[in-house]
Design a protein around this motif. Structure first.
Motif, PDB file in Angstrom:
ATOM      1  N   THR A 161      33.056  -1.291  12.582  1.00  9.45           N
ATOM      2  CA  THR A 161      33.291   0.028  11.988  1.00  9.45           C
ATOM      3  C   THR A 161      33.217   1.096  13.066  1.00  9.45           C
ATOM      4  OG1 THR A 161      32.769   1.379  10.031  1.00  9.45           O
ATOM      5  CG2 THR A 161      30.909   0.719  11.409  1.00  9.45           C
ATOM      6  N   ASP A 162      33.876   2.229  12.827  1.00 11.20           N
ATOM      7  CA  ASP A 162      33.856   3.358  13.760  1.00 11.20           C
ATOM      8  C   ASP A 162      32.558   4.141  13.630  1.00 11.20           C
ATOM      9  OD1 ASP A 162      36.880   3.521  14.609  1.00 11.20           O
ATOM     10  OD2 ASP A 162      36.902   3.343  12.429  1.00 11.20           O
ATOM     11  N   ILE A 163      32.122   4.719  14.745  1.00  6.05           N
ATOM     12  CA  ILE A 163      31.011   5.668  14.716  1.00  6.05           C
ATOM     13  C   ILE A 163      31.445   6.928  15.452  1.00  6.05           C
ATOM     14  CG2 ILE A 163      29.217   3.904  14.521  1.00  6.05           C
ATOM     15  CD1 ILE A 163      28.722   4.287  17.555  1.00  6.05           C
ATOM     16  N   HIS A 164      30.794   8.045  15.108  1.00  4.98           N
ATOM     17  CA  HIS A 164      31.222   9.319  15.681  1.00  4.98           C
ATOM     18  C   HIS A 164      30.082  10.132  16.285  1.00  4.98           C
ATOM     19  CE1 HIS A 164      34.018   8.123  12.473  1.00  4.98           C
ATOM     20  NE2 HIS A 164      34.949   8.574  13.287  1.00  4.98           N
ATOM     21  N   SER A 165      28.849   9.646  16.143  1.00  5.91           N
ATOM     22  CA  SER A 165      27.696  10.354  16.674  1.00  5.91           C
ATOM     23  C   SER A 165      26.601   9.339  16.997  1.00  5.91           C
ATOM     24  CB  SER A 165      27.160  11.362  15.648  1.00  5.91           C
ATOM     25  OG  SER A 165      26.581  10.673  14.542  1.00  5.91           O
ATOM     26  N   PRO A 166      25.634   9.709  17.849  1.00  6.03           N
ATOM     27  CA  PRO A 166      24.513   8.804  18.115  1.00  6.03           C
ATOM     28  C   PRO A 166      23.772   8.408  16.836  1.00  6.03           C
ATOM     29  CG  PRO A 166      24.584  10.527  19.776  1.00  6.03           C
ATOM     30  CD  PRO A 166      25.597  10.908  18.722  1.00  6.03           C
ATOM     31  N   GLU A 167      23.686   9.312  15.881  1.00  5.55           N
ATOM     32  CA  GLU A 167      23.015   9.006  14.614  1.00  5.55           C
ATOM     33  C   GLU A 167      23.784   7.933  13.842  1.00  5.55           C
ATOM     34  OE1 GLU A 167      21.800  12.650  16.335  1.00  5.55           O
ATOM     35  OE2 GLU A 167      23.831  12.143  15.640  1.00  5.55           O
ATOM     36  N   ASP A 168      25.108   7.994  13.900  1.00  5.35           N
ATOM     37  CA  ASP A 168      25.944   6.976  13.262  1.00  5.35           C
ATOM     38  C   ASP A 168      25.668   5.593  13.857  1.00  5.35           C
ATOM     39  OD1 ASP A 168      27.238   8.733  11.585  1.00  5.35           O
ATOM     40  OD2 ASP A 168      29.132   8.734  12.682  1.00  5.35           O
ATOM     41  N   ALA A 169      25.453   5.553  15.174  1.00  2.00           N
ATOM     42  CA  ALA A 169      25.226   4.270  15.844  1.00  2.00           C
ATOM     43  C   ALA A 169      24.004   3.570  15.262  1.00  2.00           C
ATOM     44  CB  ALA A 169      25.053   4.478  17.350  1.00  2.00           C
ATOM     45  N   LEU A 170      22.928   4.301  15.123  1.00  2.00           N
ATOM     46  CA  LEU A 170      21.691   3.722  14.584  1.00  2.00           C
ATOM     47  C   LEU A 170      21.868   3.311  13.131  1.00  2.00           C
ATOM     48  CD1 LEU A 170      19.140   6.241  16.121  1.00  2.00           C
ATOM     49  CD2 LEU A 170      19.533   3.877  16.830  1.00  2.00           C
ATOM     50  N   LYS A 171      22.562   4.136  12.381  1.00  2.00           N
ATOM     51  CA  LYS A 171      22.764   3.865  10.954  1.00  2.00           C
ATOM     52  C   LYS A 171      23.642   2.629  10.736  1.00  2.00           C
ATOM     53  CE  LYS A 171      24.032   7.468   8.640  1.00  2.00           C
ATOM     54  NZ  LYS A 171      24.923   8.535   8.112  1.00  2.00           N
ATOM     55  N   ALA A 172      24.789   2.585  11.419  1.00  2.00           N
ATOM     56  CA  ALA A 172      25.749   1.513  11.195  1.00  2.00           C
ATOM     57  C   ALA A 172      25.282   0.174  11.760  1.00  2.00           C
ATOM     58  CB  ALA A 172      27.098   1.889  11.807  1.00  2.00           C
ATOM     59  N   ALA A 173      24.470   0.206  12.816  1.00  6.05           N
ATOM     60  CA  ALA A 173      24.035  -1.024  13.472  1.00  6.05           C
ATOM     61  C   ALA A 173      23.265  -1.944  12.533  1.00  6.05           C
ATOM     62  CB  ALA A 173      23.188  -0.700  14.701  1.00  6.05           C
ATOM     63  N   GLU A 174      22.695  -1.398  11.491  1.00  5.76           N
ATOM     64  CA  GLU A 174      21.950  -2.219  10.528  1.00  5.76           C
ATOM     65  C   GLU A 174      22.883  -3.087   9.685  1.00  5.76           C
ATOM     66  OE1 GLU A 174      19.053  -0.163   8.143  1.00  5.76           O
ATOM     67  OE2 GLU A 174      18.808   1.408   9.660  1.00  5.76           O
TER      68      GLU A 174
END
Length: 268
Positions: free
Chosen positions: A88-101
């Motif tokens: 999935t795409d991410i657009h911010s450092p916060e997205d990275a932590l959220k999506a990685a789960e």
């Protein structure tokens, strides 16, 4: 990571494919099941693709998603139900932590490929990081993006060609770039077929495309040695809530992959 090793050790190209954005559970599961059946038969390694949200939209009223957590849970369900990795795409450092789960691969959009904080955050999750080459960058310049990921203690990285800006409303694929990035970046190189056929910045505020050329672009990519192919697909592209103008209709995926497999085998 196991996924990168499998990709490197496979004689076949790998496929990243799915809808532009997660519109609902039923459609995601249906697309994943359909493509997995094809890739299992053809022995093509498969990664399901679906954006949990779309942050780069032309207009404020454009569809951006069904809700972050809801979409991420659908991606996780696809992953568990079919035993396939998801991206999935991410657009911010916060997205990275959220999506990685929830996912196996974090994808950096082309416009954000130089964003150091985003690259570092994605790398530090330990997930595979797929960085799309900016429409404005040379293939050689992607080496520095890859180095940011590796210098953040993550060697699980790949890069994606998705066309280069050609005037205001068109893109062109320079197939030399695939080989150049393989040499410069020393990692798998993917060709994003459908986004390479976008016609951005249309006066209507909705991106156009040339889906009739999907087969042409994909065949050429495999012929020059791309490690992977990226394709967005939908049951009814005209009804898709994002990027329908350049998607491949789901029922056409099988025929295309069969042709690409034959080309791959011919050049081995």
């Amino acid at each position: 990571m196991k996924l990168i090793e499998e990709i490197k050790n496979s004689e076949m190209f790998f496929l990243l494919a799915g809808p532009c954005v997660i519109e609902g559970e039923e459609m995601a599961l249906r697309i994943a099941e359909h493509i997995k059946g094809i890739t299992d038969r053809l022995k093509v390694p498969y990664v399901f693709k679906g954006s949990f949200k779309k942050a780069n939209r032309s207009r404020l009223d454009s569809f951006t998603g069904i809700g972050d957590e809801k979409a991420l849970k659908i991606l996780s369900k696809v992953r568990k139900e079919f035993g396939i990795p998801v991206v999935t795409d991410i657009h911010s450092p916060e997205d990275a932590l959220k999506a990685a789960e929830y996912v196996d691969v974090l994808q950096i959009p082309a416009f954000l490929c130089r964003q150091t904080d985003l690259l570092v955050a994605a790398a530090k999750t330990g997930k595979v990081v797929n960085v799309k080459k900016g429409q404005f960058l040379s293939p050689e310049a992607m080496r520095f993006t890859v180095e940011k990921v590796r210098e953040s203690q993550n060697s699980n990285v790949m890069v994606t060609e998705r066309g280069t800006t050609f005037g205001y409303q068109d893109l062109v694929v320079d197939y030399r770039g695939i080989r150049i990035m393989q040499q410069e970046c020393r990692c798998p190189v993917v060709l994003d077929v459908t986004h390479s056929l976008q016609q951005p910045n249309q006066s209507s505020g909705v991106t156009g495309g040339q889906p009739e050329l999907i087969e042409t672009i994909a065949k050429a990519g495999i012929a020059v040695g791309a490690d992977g192919i990226f394709i967005e697909t939908h049951m009814e592209p005209a009804q898709a809530k994002s990027d329908g103008a350049n998607m491949l209709r789901l029922d056409l995926v099988e025929g295309l992959l069969e042709k690409l497999v034959r080309i791959r085998k011919a050049i081995l």
